[in-house]
Scaffold this active site. Sequence first.
Site, PDB file in Angstrom:
ATOM      1  N   LYS A 178      40.210  52.545  33.474  1.00 49.55           N
ATOM      2  CA  LYS A 178      40.879  51.829  32.383  1.00 49.55           C
ATOM      3  C   LYS A 178      40.123  50.532  32.142  1.00 49.55           C
ATOM      4  CE  LYS A 178      43.906  48.635  31.880  1.00 49.55           C
ATOM      5  NZ  LYS A 178      43.531  48.024  30.559  1.00 49.55           N
ATOM      6  N   GLU A 181      41.494  47.078  26.872  1.00 49.79           N
ATOM      7  CA  GLU A 181      41.733  47.611  25.536  1.00 49.79           C
ATOM      8  C   GLU A 181      41.142  46.698  24.454  1.00 49.79           C
ATOM      9  OE1 GLU A 181      45.522  45.434  26.841  1.00 49.79           O
ATOM     10  OE2 GLU A 181      43.883  46.586  27.723  1.00 49.79           O
ATOM     11  N   SER A 231      42.780  38.638  36.012  1.00 49.09           N
ATOM     12  CA  SER A 231      43.399  37.342  36.280  1.00 49.09           C
ATOM     13  C   SER A 231      44.123  37.340  37.621  1.00 49.09           C
ATOM     14  CB  SER A 231      44.384  36.990  35.162  1.00 49.09           C
ATOM     15  OG  SER A 231      45.497  37.868  35.192  1.00 49.09           O
ATOM     16  N   CYS A 286      34.245  34.854  35.530  1.00 48.07           N
ATOM     17  CA  CYS A 286      34.864  34.382  36.766  1.00 48.07           C
ATOM     18  C   CYS A 286      33.895  33.590  37.635  1.00 48.07           C
ATOM     19  CB  CYS A 286      35.443  35.554  37.555  1.00 48.07           C
ATOM     20  SG  CYS A 286      34.189  36.689  38.196  1.00 48.07           S
TER      21      CYS A 286
END
Length: 486
Positions: A178, A181, A231, A286
Amino acid sequence: MISSETKHMQNYINGKWVDAKSGKQEVIPNPATGETIATVTISDVEDVDMAVAAAKEVFPEWSDIPVPNRTRYLLDYWKLLQDNKEELAKIITLENGKSLRDAQGEVQRGIEVVELATSTPSMMMGDALPSIAKGIDGSIWRYPLGVVAGITPFNFPMMVPLWMFPLAIACGNTFVLKTSERTPILAERLVELFYEAGFPKGVLNLVHGGKEVVNRFLTHPDIEAVSFVGSEPVAKHVYQTGTAHGKRVQALAGAKNHAVVMPDCDVEKTIQGVLGAAFGSSGERCMACSVVAVVDDIADEFLEKLVKETKKLRVGDGMDDSNFIGPVIRESHKERVLSYIDSGVDEGAHLLVDGRKIKEETPDGYYVGATIFDHVTQDMKIWQDEIFAPVLSVVRVSDLEEGIRVTNQSKFANGAVIYTNSGKSAQQFRNRIDAGMIGVNVNVPAPMAFFSFAGNKASFYGDLGTNGKDGVQFYTRKKVVTERWF
């Protein structure tokens, strides 16, 4: 090739492109212009179950293929990625917004991870010790887990997925991916090229969606492990929920990376390094440098030059090579960033460069200019929170000791950097900093793929990081065999 027409992005399950059963979809804008470039299907539990079933069905066949043969597929995949480097970089810039220069760097780093995965046979080797007792030998063997899943963010739509599925699949697992999106076009292209390399259907499946997909990954009884990058709050949820359901989890979370600038540094090179680390990829990474702890002796000189160079940075469409900073990912994120800049002003930090005041060639794009705050303290939100934007906070410190203390006071511990020409200072910094990845005169201390990638404290939930030997250990289980023959 990239088309100017609006695309519709689907799931890829068991060898077919299919829409989600729900019929839901979301619009994908170009962050540089705000114009719609695609729609993406949004999956739910039923779609995940179909993808997992496909991966589970092919697992016995795939895991039975000798590991050298599995990695030969990856050699073909590597070649296809190489042949399509420029197209892949342009897709990243189109849907993510980062400069084409940054996108090209991401593509190269992603390809390097696939190179690493082709060495899986040597990294999967076990251990053996003969004659552990009279006529008895002992050995350790590594086996794949089964179906594993990956959840990846928008900011590195190529590199981060390639941290996960090539290595997992080379180890003999099958995979359900995944991606964000928000960046589905690049995900589709990665899957297309994967199957052009000849992999059997079902080995890699792609589902688009949000929290429903994530939560199903974490609770599905046939998923053995979950890799996550995102996150901190979501990483914590992924780790706690996944492990509570008996899954192996690696969850790479947020960051507030500090750079300590010492008086003996090379000032010009340090400034150029900080510019790239703080403002490259619009600060949406990050490993971005979001805090500089500069020693008082050099602070005024350093900041005067840093501000001067920062004001030269052009902001605009990442497809234009003259622009250094592209848009942030969405209008909602832009508004969030602007609220943090307002907060910094309200809390008393000195705003040296104001990214709210930029000339926008495309006013419907999601632009924030480079922003620098001085005299930031640890009680301010701009020091505490991950902003994920081209916003740099400067903390003035008296010496290395205070620089280390300030850095370690952050709840995050992903990366940290020191700029110095003193081996003693560098050694002290390396030994005492909490961060998982440390740079000495290295602007972004993201390691090469043959090392592991993971932070500490609230930047990482789990034990084994991505890449390198850690990655192989994460995607395999050990069996210890003690044997005697009569």
